[in-house]
Enzyme design. Sequence first.
Site, PDB file in Angstrom:
ATOM      1  N   GLN B 126       2.477   0.753 -16.179  1.00 12.23           N
ATOM      2  CA  GLN B 126       0.991   0.409 -15.970  1.00 12.23           C
ATOM      3  C   GLN B 126       0.546   1.388 -14.773  1.00 12.23           C
ATOM      4  O   GLN B 126       1.159   1.439 -13.881  1.00 12.23           O
ATOM      5  CB  GLN B 126       1.079  -1.021 -15.113  1.00 12.23           C
ATOM      6  CG  GLN B 126      -0.303  -1.552 -14.625  1.00 12.23           C
ATOM      7  CD  GLN B 126      -0.217  -2.838 -14.124  1.00 12.23           C
ATOM      8  OE1 GLN B 126       0.847  -3.427 -13.525  1.00 12.23           O
ATOM      9  NE2 GLN B 126      -1.298  -3.649 -14.097  1.00 12.23           N
ATOM     10  N   GLU B 244      -1.628 -11.058 -16.221  1.00 13.95           N
ATOM     11  CA  GLU B 244      -0.493 -10.785 -15.378  1.00 13.95           C
ATOM     12  C   GLU B 244      -0.309 -11.947 -14.368  1.00 13.95           C
ATOM     13  O   GLU B 244       1.073 -12.245 -14.169  1.00 13.95           O
ATOM     14  CB  GLU B 244      -0.882  -9.484 -14.410  1.00 13.95           C
ATOM     15  CG  GLU B 244       0.442  -9.053 -13.421  1.00 13.95           C
ATOM     16  CD  GLU B 244       0.004  -7.769 -12.748  1.00 13.95           C
ATOM     17  OE1 GLU B 244      -1.152  -7.106 -12.871  1.00 13.95           O
ATOM     18  OE2 GLU B 244       0.942  -7.555 -12.094  1.00 13.95           O
TER      19      GLU B 244
END
Lengths: 341, 398
Positions: B126, B244
Amino acid sequence: MNFELTEERQMLQDTLRRFLASDPADIWAQMAGLGIIGALFPEQSGGFGGAGFDLAVVFEEIGRADHDPGLIDNALLPGMLMLAAGRDVEGVISGEVKLGLAHAELAARYDLDWVETRADGDRLTGEKTVVVGAEDANLLIVSARVADGEISLWLVQPDAPGLTLNGYGIAQGGRAAEVSLNDTPAELLMDSALPAIRQAMAAATLAQMAETLGAMETAIELTRDYLGTRKQFGRPIGSFQALAHRFVDLMAELEQARSAVILAAGHLEAEPPVRDLHISAAKNLLGRAGRLVAEETIQMHGGIGMTEEYALGRFAKRITMADHRFGDTDHHLEQFIALTA
Amino acid sequence: MDLNFTAQDDAFRAEVRGFLTETLPDALADKVRRMQPLAKDDYIFWHAKLNARGWLAPDWPKRFGGAEWNAVERHIFEEECALAHAPRVVPFGLAMLGPVLQKFGSEAQQDHWLPRILDGRDWWCQGYSEPGAGSDLAALKTRAVRDGDHYVVTGQKTWTTLGQHANMIFCLVRTDPGAKKQEGISFLLIDMESPGVEVRPITLIDGSAEVNEVWFTDVRVPVENLVGKENEGWTYAKYLLTHERTNIAGVGFSRAGLETVKRIARRAQSRGRPLLENPHFAARVAQVEIDLMAMATTNLRIVSQAAAGQAPGVGSSLLKIKGTQIRQEITDLARRAVGPHAMPFASEALEGSNAPLPDPLDAGAVAGSYFNNRKLSIFGGSNEIQREIYAKHLMRDA
């Protein structure tokens, strides 16, 4: 009442602060040369200190700096036991000799009177655990039970037969070792040693608390700088109330910790129950305040506070791991309850 | 109101448990239980086992190869995996990028990238945070400039978890420096093997080597790797962040952690008795257990409100705050339980993961785990940011 340091202790503090800030090499020999090791021991033993406030000054400075030279484990703690046994500590004060104390055992947890290592004649057999600084010691002091059940102290050469050291790094920095003794020859240092062990441990605990106080000061100073310079959303993060108020709470805890250390230092030479009550009170408070300071200073920094490269994380680790030595927060709460009941 | 799991839920739990007993090797579970760092191959092995069973992507729709479980099934699965000490699933491709591509990606992107996430051909990381853009993520500065059918990317990302294993990174990049800060951001997929990409490890205070800095110097990225529309990346980023946060309560991890604490405290001795019988320690454990019982139900209430596959909205901020407080408290208890034996310490970054340490209580790396899990209240939107999100929602009329 007077909360000012004496002129001598002020000088000791200045000397040590300048010395530690210079990032010294061969730190042990230089500390001996500057009289820092001597400051841990009383005049009649060749030192020029040894009082609670001497220890508080020295170890607060060590805690503020990013060094842990091992003064507690290789000088103060075993040195006090040597003095209690009527031996001299001149070699320690001059920096030539490093001592170690192998006392703790697995089943003891934090209790000082739990010793399973046995002395059979002048031979020792048992397992000592997490002995900090053991690998650096020129001479080890080992506790053991003799036939009548009393705890005695023995001198053991590091290369004695049947002795093995299994060393490793420890989380707060520095090294420790598992010390195994199997029919290892030893020289009796003193009988009925528990009162002396308690006295030396009280001094070591005070020293470690002062060190933790110093580390808390630095962690808080680093955090104040960071809150003032780190910008997010176009402004220094310290201008957000959510952080600023919590930072003030840390300052309050720091001052509580400072007072607890002062109280403990002032009672180090008191009768054992009074001494131990103040040591336990302070260690419990330092455990709670230290945890808050370590966790909150990391949190206020964010990820950077968790990196090994930036100093804050190392100070937070020292503060946190201090709770794993000389009795943790809960252990000293129980001691305090027992002593005040 | 019915607090019982259905017979169907119980059967599902038994099925998951059976699978774990059969498939998860003891040595791997032991590594997880002892909080040791996992090797790349450990993750790859476990992903492959889950994928073979069709369970690697619990919340993906079936048409993309997911299990399409409802919230309760996902909860049961996560809890059983944690209790069995299964490795965590690396979330970057499966839980983060996957849902973004499914909602905003082109059909060609879905066809190309989704199967590669499942079969392990791609390991994603990420590229969100930057040195100057942490909590204030929209302040990010990494630039992407259009040059024919490529973007040219220059900048620096940080806190890139397991980036050292990744071959792909999804990045937020600034494509319109003149726009308001949330409006000039795009979502780009970048091949880590491209010239100009450099990964530098960051050692953390627990000695771990799991996060990295990623530097981009004139990295050429094909325009077909743009997800959705140029300059609308912030919308996708926010969508990803809510995903998330869906398992952010970490109930399963807390249950497993609490078991670990009790196991250590039964073995640790205090004046000849198990530490777990010490009233002060027992009180600390009981308080966390009480909090966890309630939080597990809060978690179920919030996740079952959410439609299948959807993020639970602003409630996820509460789950993150409470869930991480409990998890961190449990790591603190484990550290306390071990006593002096929390001190032995080895650095994965310096010494590898297998340095021999005395561990008479068979506790594993409890101090390291305590320090490592300070991250729980920092990453994925710090707990301060979660409070800000929730407060703005509550006070929106003020």
